[in-house]
Design an enzyme around this catalytic site. Sequence first.
Site, PDB file in Angstrom:
ATOM      1  N   THR A  96      70.314  32.955   8.106  1.00  0.00           N
ATOM      2  CA  THR A  96      71.614  32.694   8.740  1.00  0.00           C
ATOM      3  C   THR A  96      72.664  33.458   7.939  1.00  0.00           C
ATOM      4  O   THR A  96      72.880  33.159   6.755  1.00  0.00           O
ATOM      5  CB  THR A  96      71.953  31.186   8.708  1.00  0.00           C
ATOM      6  N   LYS A 171      74.184  30.927  16.639  1.00  0.00           N
ATOM      7  CA  LYS A 171      73.889  29.933  15.596  1.00  0.00           C
ATOM      8  C   LYS A 171      75.176  29.309  15.039  1.00  0.00           C
ATOM      9  O   LYS A 171      75.282  28.083  14.933  1.00  0.00           O
ATOM     10  CB  LYS A 171      73.095  30.622  14.471  1.00  0.00           C
ATOM     11  N   LYS A 246      78.029  25.929   4.642  1.00  0.00           N
ATOM     12  CA  LYS A 246      77.786  27.372   4.744  1.00  0.00           C
ATOM     13  C   LYS A 246      78.042  27.851   6.178  1.00  0.00           C
ATOM     14  O   LYS A 246      78.730  28.851   6.407  1.00  0.00           O
ATOM     15  CB  LYS A 246      76.339  27.684   4.343  1.00  0.00           C
TER      16      LYS A 246
END
Length: 297
Positions: A96, A171, A246
Site C-alpha cells: 500500500t 485502496k 498510514k
Amino acid sequence: MATIGFIGLGNMGGPMAANLIKAGHVVKGFDVSAEAGTAFESVGGTFAGSASAAAEGAEVVVTMLPAGTHVAAVYTDAGGLVDTAAPGSLLIDCSTIDVATARSVAATAQNRGLSMVDAPVSGGVTGAAAGTLTFMVGGTDEAFARAKPFLDIMGKTIVHAGAAGAGQAAKICNNMVLGISMIAVSEAFNLADALGLDRQKLFDISSTASGQCWSLTTYCPVPGPVPTSPANRDYAPGFTAAMMLKDLKLAAGAAQSVETATPMGEQAAALYQAFVDTGSSETDFSGIIRYLRGQGA
Ligand code: NAD
C-alpha cells in the site's frame, strides 16, 4: 509452473509467498530481515541474497513492502528491479503506497519494456494466510490479464480498478471511508452509553436502519453484538491503528495533491494520530472508541 521472485516476506508477504509455493510455483524470495528468510525457507521457498537475485530468471516478480520509499528504492534505484528483471517479465507491487509513486514506478518500468500493476490488498494477515485477499489492481488490460492467475492464488476477489495507480487510489478511498465510519460508529456507541441506551438495542436498530455500515455490522467496536469483532478480545488486531493512520495519511496526501476537499478524512487522520500517540499503534483500529470515550468532559 512459473518461477516467481517475491520481495518483502513480512506479515503479509510471507503467507502470500507460501500460497504461491503451495500452488506449485518455484518462488525465490528476498527480505532485509534474515528471520523472514528463515520462515520463508521453512515453507519451501529459496531465499536469495538480494532483490535482484530473487528476480533473476523470474517470469513474475511480486513485492510486498512497507511504504512508497521502499518500493521506489527496490524498483528504480540503480541496480533495482526495473534494471535487472528479465525482459518481458511482469512486476506486481502489492504494497500500500502513494498513488504518485505507484504511477512513476510503473512508468519507469514501462519505459524499460516491463509490464507492471499496482495491486494493494485488503483482508489483513488472516486473508493473506487463507488466500482470500481482495486485490485492487491498476494497470493495462494486458498486464491485469497476466497478473490475474497469480493473484487468484493469493486472493478471492480480484478487481481491475483502472490504469496504473488506480489500485492504490481505490485502496485509500475505501480505507478513508472505513476510518471515518469507525469513528462515527464509535461516537454513536459512546453517546448511547451516556444516554442510557442499551448497546444491543442501538445495534439492532442501526444495523437495519440508515446507520448500517461495515464498521457497525462486521467490526462493531463494542463487545457483544458481533462476537467476532476485535472489541471482544480487548482490541487485539485485526488491522492496527498504525495501519489505519498510514492509509489516512496517504488519502490526505493524495487529496492535497489533486486539490480535493476531504475534511472528514483529515479529521479522522488527526484522531488516529492522537490515538496512536497514546501508545496504541498496535491496538486494533476499532479501539479508537476507548480513546474517544476518554475525551469526554
Ligand atoms: P511487514 O513490516 O510485516 O513486512 C514488510 C517486509 O518488507 C518486512 O519483512 C521488511 O523486512 C521487508 N523489507 C523492508 N524493506 C525491504 C527491502 N528494501 N528489501 C526487501 N525487504 C524489505 O508489513 P506487512 O504487514 O507485511 O505489510 C506490507 C504491506 O502491506 C504494507 O504496505 C501494508 O500497508 C500493506 N497491508 C498490510 C496489511 C496488514 O494487515 N498487515 C493489510 C493490508 C495491506
